[in-house]
Design a protein around this motif. Structure first.
Motif, PDB file in Angstrom:
ATOM      1  N   UNK A 167      58.652  38.461  75.461  1.00 54.41           N
ATOM      2  CA  UNK A 167      59.649  39.346  74.849  1.00 54.41           C
ATOM      3  C   UNK A 167      59.727  40.671  75.603  1.00 54.41           C
ATOM      4  N   UNK A 168      58.568  41.183  75.979  1.00 59.08           N
ATOM      5  CA  UNK A 168      58.575  42.478  76.668  1.00 59.08           C
ATOM      6  C   UNK A 168      59.175  42.367  78.073  1.00 59.08           C
ATOM      7  N   UNK A 169      58.840  41.305  78.793  1.00 61.47           N
ATOM      8  CA  UNK A 169      59.469  41.110  80.110  1.00 61.47           C
ATOM      9  C   UNK A 169      60.987  41.073  79.947  1.00 61.47           C
ATOM     10  N   UNK A 170      61.402  40.356  78.924  1.00 67.57           N
ATOM     11  CA  UNK A 170      62.821  40.169  78.656  1.00 67.57           C
ATOM     12  C   UNK A 170      63.482  41.520  78.330  1.00 67.57           C
ATOM     13  N   UNK A 171      62.846  42.306  77.476  1.00 67.43           N
ATOM     14  CA  UNK A 171      63.373  43.638  77.140  1.00 67.43           C
ATOM     15  C   UNK A 171      63.424  44.532  78.382  1.00 67.43           C
ATOM     16  N   UNK A 172      62.388  44.457  79.191  1.00 68.41           N
ATOM     17  CA  UNK A 172      62.340  45.278  80.410  1.00 68.41           C
ATOM     18  C   UNK A 172      63.466  44.875  81.360  1.00 68.41           C
ATOM     19  N   UNK A 173      63.658  43.584  81.544  1.00 67.10           N
ATOM     20  CA  UNK A 173      64.719  43.136  82.447  1.00 67.10           C
ATOM     21  C   UNK A 173      66.100  43.584  81.954  1.00 67.10           C
ATOM     22  N   UNK A 174      66.311  43.480  80.651  1.00 60.78           N
ATOM     23  CA  UNK A 174      67.613  43.886  80.097  1.00 60.78           C
ATOM     24  C   UNK A 174      67.809  45.395  80.252  1.00 60.78           C
ATOM     25  N   UNK A 175      66.736  46.142  80.024  1.00 53.49           N
ATOM     26  CA  UNK A 175      66.788  47.602  80.146  1.00 53.49           C
ATOM     27  C   UNK A 175      67.118  48.005  81.586  1.00 53.49           C
ATOM     28  N   UNK A 176      66.434  47.385  82.536  1.00 53.20           N
ATOM     29  CA  UNK A 176      66.672  47.739  83.939  1.00 53.20           C
ATOM     30  C   UNK A 176      68.070  47.287  84.396  1.00 53.20           C
ATOM     31  N   UNK A 177      68.531  46.157  83.864  1.00 55.12           N
ATOM     32  CA  UNK A 177      69.886  45.706  84.199  1.00 55.12           C
ATOM     33  C   UNK A 177      70.902  46.732  83.708  1.00 55.12           C
ATOM     34  N   UNK A 178      70.667  47.240  82.511  1.00 51.38           N
ATOM     35  CA  UNK A 178      71.552  48.282  81.969  1.00 51.38           C
ATOM     36  C   UNK A 178      71.576  49.509  82.881  1.00 51.38           C
TER      37      UNK A 178
ATOM     38  N   UNK B 176      69.574  46.559  71.250  1.00 51.41           N
ATOM     39  CA  UNK B 176      69.298  46.419  69.814  1.00 51.41           C
ATOM     40  C   UNK B 176      68.234  45.344  69.578  1.00 51.41           C
ATOM     41  N   UNK B 177      68.239  44.302  70.390  1.00 47.36           N
ATOM     42  CA  UNK B 177      67.203  43.275  70.250  1.00 47.36           C
ATOM     43  C   UNK B 177      65.825  43.883  70.518  1.00 47.36           C
ATOM     44  N   UNK B 178      65.777  44.723  71.551  1.00 51.12           N
ATOM     45  CA  UNK B 178      64.527  45.416  71.861  1.00 51.12           C
ATOM     46  C   UNK B 178      64.062  46.255  70.673  1.00 51.12           C
TER      47      UNK B 178
END
Lengths: 298, 298
Positions: A167-178, B176-178
């Motif tokens: 979940x954290x890898x996923x959140x990090x990837x989404x954050x950096x993509x943003x 928001x998921x994060x």
């Protein structure tokens, strides 16, 4: 001297989709072994000097063109040379164009927010280079090694969360993509020091009283978890090195190598943005001419 | 009086994967039309009072259990009653447990960061309810209606970005998921006022001098883009109402309806978390007993 970023990418960039193993990366790498080390070191130091100069120019261009910011994240084991890299690589740059943030133990306020929050607040503004000395990656490294989820992330009814790291890898990837989508270049450097070299540097700190301030007994304790750390780094780098926000595994047993590599990646990557100095419009030119006339007539 | 959140979900919650059309939602909805309106209004006002009380209790529990925070986002056309809803629904709560942030025109510093940044900084800490009066959703609403991408988001070489809105929905969903994964409940309310009702309220502001401070000529200009706004809201709500962070389309032509609905959703959702008062451990109990003894002996 042109920066050969493609070659550096081939050697050190972690490619998404490709099998990544940390043991394939030699911390003692130092260029062509057929050349004498002294000569290689001289060449690296020349390259570093040239890239530091180039980086200073690139940062001015970044500022003037006012469209991108750059975020460079540094992670490493203790004594890998993070502070030295930041100092030597960024030393030539206008301080107004750089913001360095060191993330230490989180405060009570920070623990009361999500694990990305304190880093979100410190994101660099447009035209600037932001340096994170440690970062939210600690939350998938030290926290993972000690299986020590921050209280903030423990949600009753959801724990135990086996998927936490994914979940954290996923959140990090989404954050950096943003960030990238909105104009922040994201670069991540793992300074890859060997266990032996860390030992040598620790001993040096202990032997030299003027380096005692850098030494903490808990650093040596962390050394006991070396293998667990390497596993955590390998997993994190494999999961979060993306096309938009790559990881570089930088050989760090020789300081002159790591500094040259980081400078080349930073200068080269900003160079690839193809930034141009703002054009002076006809109106602006006329205004400038007018101003000159007025000043001359004073 | 128990909050029937399931029924409210059926009526007003936007379900992901289900076709969503804004015209299917009646801004003038006011409960069972077979009952006289006076009686319905009385019942709604009783419900509101009960839910405001319940919400105050829930917020104390949120604070004491120290595991979740709540973020409630309000978006609406002008004069839909956002300020009134926030005032009436949150009025009974300990102010230490609530933070309301109104997002106005972004500052130069804010424009120099990504479109989520200024909201990231204002996220509620654990145990608290954060209220966003407007939010990053403005960046897919007014910005879309006026096709007016903030300069901060214009990246040369990537513009014109046809995928901009989809990218933003995607970034918002990941963000928001994060938050939810890390212990922030996210609730989003669109106060759905009709064009006619907005006109009535604007005229009331113009007719009553004591309401002039609330009136701005530019609000009337925005009214001219009504259909474009409804399209933008429909697209945004369809794309960003997720299981983890749902949108509610709240009928807003009658203020007593919108207030009762929002209070019920907030109190009901926190109730669903199943929070418990912290248990007093044997150690703690002993310490308390000891403290009592000492104080008694003074």
């Amino acid at each position: 001297m042109p920066v050969d970023l493609d070659r550096i990418d081939d050697l050190f960039r972690v490619r998404p989709g490709k099998k990544f193993r940390l043991p394939d990366h030699d911390p003692a790498w130092a260029g062509d072994p057929l050349e004498p080390e002294k000569k290689r070191r001289e060449k690296a130091e020349q390259l570093l000097a040239a890239d530091v100069e180039e980086l200073a120019r690139m940062q001015e261009l970044l500022w003037a063109s006012d469209t991108w910011s750059v975020l460079a994240i540094f992670q490493a084991m203790d004594a890998a040379g993070k502070d030295g890299v930041i100092k030597h690589v960024m030393s030539g740059i206008n301080p107004q164009g750089v913001e360095v943030t060191s993330f230490k133990h989180p405060s009570a306020e920070e623990l009361d927010h999500t694990f990305l929050w304190r880093c979100m607040k410190r994101l660099p503004e447009r035209g600037r280079i932001g340096i994170f000395n440690r970062s939210y990656y600690e939350e998938v490294l030290i926290v993972r090694v000690h299986d020590r989820l921050l209280r903030a992330q423990r949600i009753p009814g959801i724990e135990p969360r086996k998927k936490t790291w994914e979940d954290r890898y996923d959140d990090i990837n989404a954050f950096e993509r943003h960030l990238v989508r909105n104009g922040t270049v994201v670069l991540k450097f793992f300074l890859n020091v060997s266990r032996d070299e860390q030992r040598r540097r620790f001993l040096a700190r202990i032997d030299e009283p003027e380096k005692h301030w850098k030494f903490s007994a808990s650093d040596v304790a962390e050394r006991g978890h070396w293998d667990a750390y390497m596993e955590a780094y390998e997993a994190a780098l494999a999961a979060t090195s993306t096309d938009h926000a790559p990881w570089y595994v930088v050989p760090a047993d020789r300081k002159w190598v790591s500094r040259a590599v980081v400078a080349a990646v930073l200068a080269g990557t900003i160079g690839r943005l193809g930034l141009a100095w703002p054009e002076v419009t006809a109106d602006k030119k006329q205004a400038i001419d007018e101003a000159r006339r007025k000043l001359m007539a004073e």
